[in-house]
Write a protein that holds these residues in place. Structure first.
Motif, PDB file in Angstrom:
ATOM      1  N   VAL A 264       0.839  -1.189   0.000  1.00 50.03           N
ATOM      2  CA  VAL A 264       0.000   0.000   0.000  1.00 50.03           C
ATOM      3  C   VAL A 264       0.878   1.245   0.000  1.00 50.03           C
ATOM      4  CG1 VAL A 264      -1.772   1.295   1.252  1.00 50.03           C
ATOM      5  CG2 VAL A 264      -1.810  -1.205   1.270  1.00 50.03           C
ATOM      6  N   ILE A 265       0.573   2.165  -0.909  1.00 50.88           N
ATOM      7  CA  ILE A 265       1.202   3.483  -0.900  1.00 50.88           C
ATOM      8  C   ILE A 265       0.184   4.430  -0.286  1.00 50.88           C
ATOM      9  CG2 ILE A 265       2.108   5.379  -2.278  1.00 50.88           C
ATOM     10  CD1 ILE A 265       2.902   3.272  -4.381  1.00 50.88           C
ATOM     11  N   MET A 266       0.552   5.037   0.852  1.00 55.81           N
ATOM     12  CA  MET A 266      -0.339   5.971   1.552  1.00 55.81           C
ATOM     13  C   MET A 266       0.106   7.392   1.241  1.00 55.81           C
ATOM     14  SD  MET A 266      -0.852   4.512   5.413  1.00 55.81           S
ATOM     15  CE  MET A 266       0.681   5.235   5.913  1.00 55.81           C
ATOM     16  N   ASN A 267      -0.774   8.173   0.647  1.00 50.08           N
ATOM     17  CA  ASN A 267      -0.512   9.578   0.375  1.00 50.08           C
ATOM     18  C   ASN A 267      -1.301  10.400   1.392  1.00 50.08           C
ATOM     19  OD1 ASN A 267      -0.175  12.146  -0.577  1.00 50.08           O
ATOM     20  ND2 ASN A 267      -0.819  11.688  -2.665  1.00 50.08           N
ATOM     21  N   LEU A 268      -0.619  10.964   2.377  1.00 42.31           N
ATOM     22  CA  LEU A 268      -1.269  11.672   3.469  1.00 42.31           C
ATOM     23  C   LEU A 268      -1.179  13.192   3.317  1.00 42.31           C
ATOM     24  CD1 LEU A 268       0.127   9.476   6.380  1.00 42.31           C
ATOM     25  CD2 LEU A 268      -1.970   9.152   5.065  1.00 42.31           C
ATOM     26  N   THR A 269      -0.850  13.667   2.126  1.00 41.57           N
ATOM     27  CA  THR A 269      -0.640  15.104   1.932  1.00 41.57           C
ATOM     28  C   THR A 269      -1.910  15.922   2.093  1.00 41.57           C
ATOM     29  OG1 THR A 269      -0.867  14.798  -0.456  1.00 41.57           O
ATOM     30  CG2 THR A 269       1.366  14.798   0.441  1.00 41.57           C
ATOM     31  N   ALA A 270      -3.080  15.337   1.869  1.00 38.89           N
ATOM     32  CA  ALA A 270      -4.334  16.088   1.970  1.00 38.89           C
ATOM     33  C   ALA A 270      -4.924  16.058   3.376  1.00 38.89           C
ATOM     34  CB  ALA A 270      -5.351  15.525   0.977  1.00 38.89           C
ATOM     35  N   MET A 271      -4.282  15.370   4.304  1.00 37.55           N
ATOM     36  CA  MET A 271      -4.828  15.210   5.652  1.00 37.55           C
ATOM     37  C   MET A 271      -4.310  16.278   6.606  1.00 37.55           C
ATOM     38  SD  MET A 271      -4.670  11.123   6.288  1.00 37.55           S
ATOM     39  CE  MET A 271      -5.534  11.271   7.817  1.00 37.55           C
ATOM     40  N   GLU A 272      -5.076  16.489   7.671  1.00 40.08           N
ATOM     41  CA  GLU A 272      -4.628  17.341   8.766  1.00 40.08           C
ATOM     42  C   GLU A 272      -3.435  16.653   9.441  1.00 40.08           C
ATOM     43  OE1 GLU A 272      -5.786  20.354   9.749  1.00 40.08           O
ATOM     44  OE2 GLU A 272      -7.068  20.294   7.972  1.00 40.08           O
ATOM     45  N   PRO A 273      -2.463  17.413   9.931  1.00 42.14           N
ATOM     46  CA  PRO A 273      -1.273  16.788  10.541  1.00 42.14           C
ATOM     47  C   PRO A 273      -1.584  15.833  11.692  1.00 42.14           C
ATOM     48  CG  PRO A 273      -0.888  19.122  10.167  1.00 42.14           C
ATOM     49  CD  PRO A 273      -2.325  18.865   9.841  1.00 42.14           C
ATOM     50  N   ALA A 274      -2.549  16.155  12.537  1.00 41.53           N
ATOM     51  CA  ALA A 274      -2.870  15.278  13.666  1.00 41.53           C
ATOM     52  C   ALA A 274      -3.439  13.946  13.179  1.00 41.53           C
ATOM     53  CB  ALA A 274      -3.857  15.964  14.600  1.00 41.53           C
ATOM     54  N   ASP A 275      -4.339  13.986  12.208  1.00 45.28           N
ATOM     55  CA  ASP A 275      -4.910  12.754  11.662  1.00 45.28           C
ATOM     56  C   ASP A 275      -3.852  11.963  10.898  1.00 45.28           C
ATOM     57  OD1 ASP A 275      -7.407  13.068  12.731  1.00 45.28           O
ATOM     58  OD2 ASP A 275      -8.299  13.924  10.921  1.00 45.28           O
ATOM     59  N   ALA A 276      -2.977  12.654  10.177  1.00 52.83           N
ATOM     60  CA  ALA A 276      -1.907  11.972   9.438  1.00 52.83           C
ATOM     61  C   ALA A 276      -1.002  11.219  10.400  1.00 52.83           C
ATOM     62  CB  ALA A 276      -1.109  12.978   8.615  1.00 52.83           C
ATOM     63  N   LYS A 277      -0.697  11.824  11.542  1.00 56.88           N
ATOM     64  CA  LYS A 277       0.139  11.156  12.537  1.00 56.88           C
ATOM     65  C   LYS A 277      -0.560   9.907  13.065  1.00 56.88           C
ATOM     66  CE  LYS A 277       2.611  11.962  16.855  1.00 56.88           C
ATOM     67  NZ  LYS A 277       2.480  10.612  17.278  1.00 56.88           N
ATOM     68  N   ARG A 278      -1.861   9.989  13.292  1.00 58.38           N
ATOM     69  CA  ARG A 278      -2.603   8.821  13.772  1.00 58.38           C
ATOM     70  C   ARG A 278      -2.596   7.696  12.742  1.00 58.38           C
ATOM     71  NH1 ARG A 278      -8.343   9.795  15.634  1.00 58.38           N
ATOM     72  NH2 ARG A 278      -8.023   7.807  16.663  1.00 58.38           N
ATOM     73  N   VAL A 279      -2.719   8.039  11.457  1.00 59.30           N
ATOM     74  CA  VAL A 279      -2.697   7.018  10.405  1.00 59.30           C
ATOM     75  C   VAL A 279      -1.313   6.381  10.320  1.00 59.30           C
ATOM     76  CG1 VAL A 279      -2.909   6.628   7.920  1.00 59.30           C
ATOM     77  CG2 VAL A 279      -4.596   8.027   9.093  1.00 59.30           C
ATOM     78  N   VAL A 280      -0.260   7.189  10.446  1.00 59.51           N
ATOM     79  CA  VAL A 280       1.100   6.639  10.412  1.00 59.51           C
ATOM     80  C   VAL A 280       1.320   5.727  11.613  1.00 59.51           C
ATOM     81  CG1 VAL A 280       3.555   7.221  10.570  1.00 59.51           C
ATOM     82  CG2 VAL A 280       2.077   8.496   9.030  1.00 59.51           C
ATOM     83  N   ASP A 281       0.849   6.121  12.795  1.00 59.95           N
ATOM     84  CA  ASP A 281       0.965   5.260  13.970  1.00 59.95           C
ATOM     85  C   ASP A 281       0.213   3.943  13.762  1.00 59.95           C
ATOM     86  OD1 ASP A 281       2.506   7.152  15.239  1.00 59.95           O
ATOM     87  OD2 ASP A 281       0.867   7.937  16.473  1.00 59.95           O
ATOM     88  N   PHE A 282      -0.989   4.037  13.184  1.00 58.74           N
ATOM     89  CA  PHE A 282      -1.762   2.837  12.885  1.00 58.74           C
ATOM     90  C   PHE A 282      -0.997   1.944  11.903  1.00 58.74           C
ATOM     91  CE2 PHE A 282      -4.594   0.783   9.802  1.00 58.74           C
ATOM     92  CZ  PHE A 282      -5.284  -0.083  10.638  1.00 58.74           C
ATOM     93  N   ALA A 283      -0.445   2.548  10.851  1.00 57.45           N
ATOM     94  CA  ALA A 283       0.276   1.781   9.832  1.00 57.45           C
ATOM     95  C   ALA A 283       1.539   1.139  10.414  1.00 57.45           C
ATOM     96  CB  ALA A 283       0.634   2.680   8.650  1.00 57.45           C
ATOM     97  N   ALA A 284       2.216   1.847  11.304  1.00 58.21           N
ATOM     98  CA  ALA A 284       3.410   1.281  11.936  1.00 58.21           C
ATOM     99  C   ALA A 284       3.040   0.058  12.771  1.00 58.21           C
ATOM    100  CB  ALA A 284       4.099   2.336  12.788  1.00 58.21           C
TER     101      ALA A 284
END
Length: 143
Positions: free
Chosen positions: A79-99
């Motif tokens: 999966v390639i996740m493009n988080l550029t359109a997300m709010e920074p707080a939500d992007a961090k949560r998605v990265v934590d989830f993905a990790a």
């Protein structure tokens, strides 16, 4: 919610009253409908699926889209996740989830660009395309 309050809520010392991250749509549905791919998720063609060479590109809008990422990765699809359109707080949560997802399923996560990540399952090899990493008598190898 302040950082001390967030940490206290995470540890279970106080009640988490921050409801802005929870969405009722995320809960499991009882309808029994077949899983429908989100239009923001693109997967390679059917012939690639038959040969086992699929890669999904996901551009989530919020944390509620993390489920799509998890289901694709659990099925063995990089999966390639493009988080550029997300709010920074939500992007961090998605990265934590993905990790956590990649750790739990013995995969790997790699940052490709700013706020763009590649999640690869355990049986996938990432080949480094940098010229210095190649061996042999290449055109630029003059040593």
């Amino acid at each position: 919610m302040g950082s001390v309050r967030k940490a206290s809520a995470w540890l279970g010392l106080v009640e988490d009253s921050d409801e802005r991250f929870y969405d009722d749509e995320y809960a499991e549905s009882d309808r029994g409908d077949a899983w429908v791919t989100d239009p923001r998720v693109r997967v390679a063609s059917e012939t690639a699926q038959e040969e086992g060479r699929r890669i999904a590109t996901v551009s989530p809008d919020g944390f509620r889209d993390a489920r799509n990422i998890g289901e694709l990765f659990r099925d063995g699809v990089p999966v390639i996740m493009n988080l550029t359109a997300m709010e920074p707080a939500d992007a961090k949560r998605v990265v934590d989830f993905a990790a956590g997802l990649t750790f739990g399923l013995r995969g790997s996560i790699e940052r490709v660009a700013t706020r763009v990540f590649l999640l690869t399952p355990a049986n996938t090899e990432i080949v480094n395309g940098e010229p210095g990493a190649r061996t042999g008598d290449g055109f630029f190898n003059q040593s």
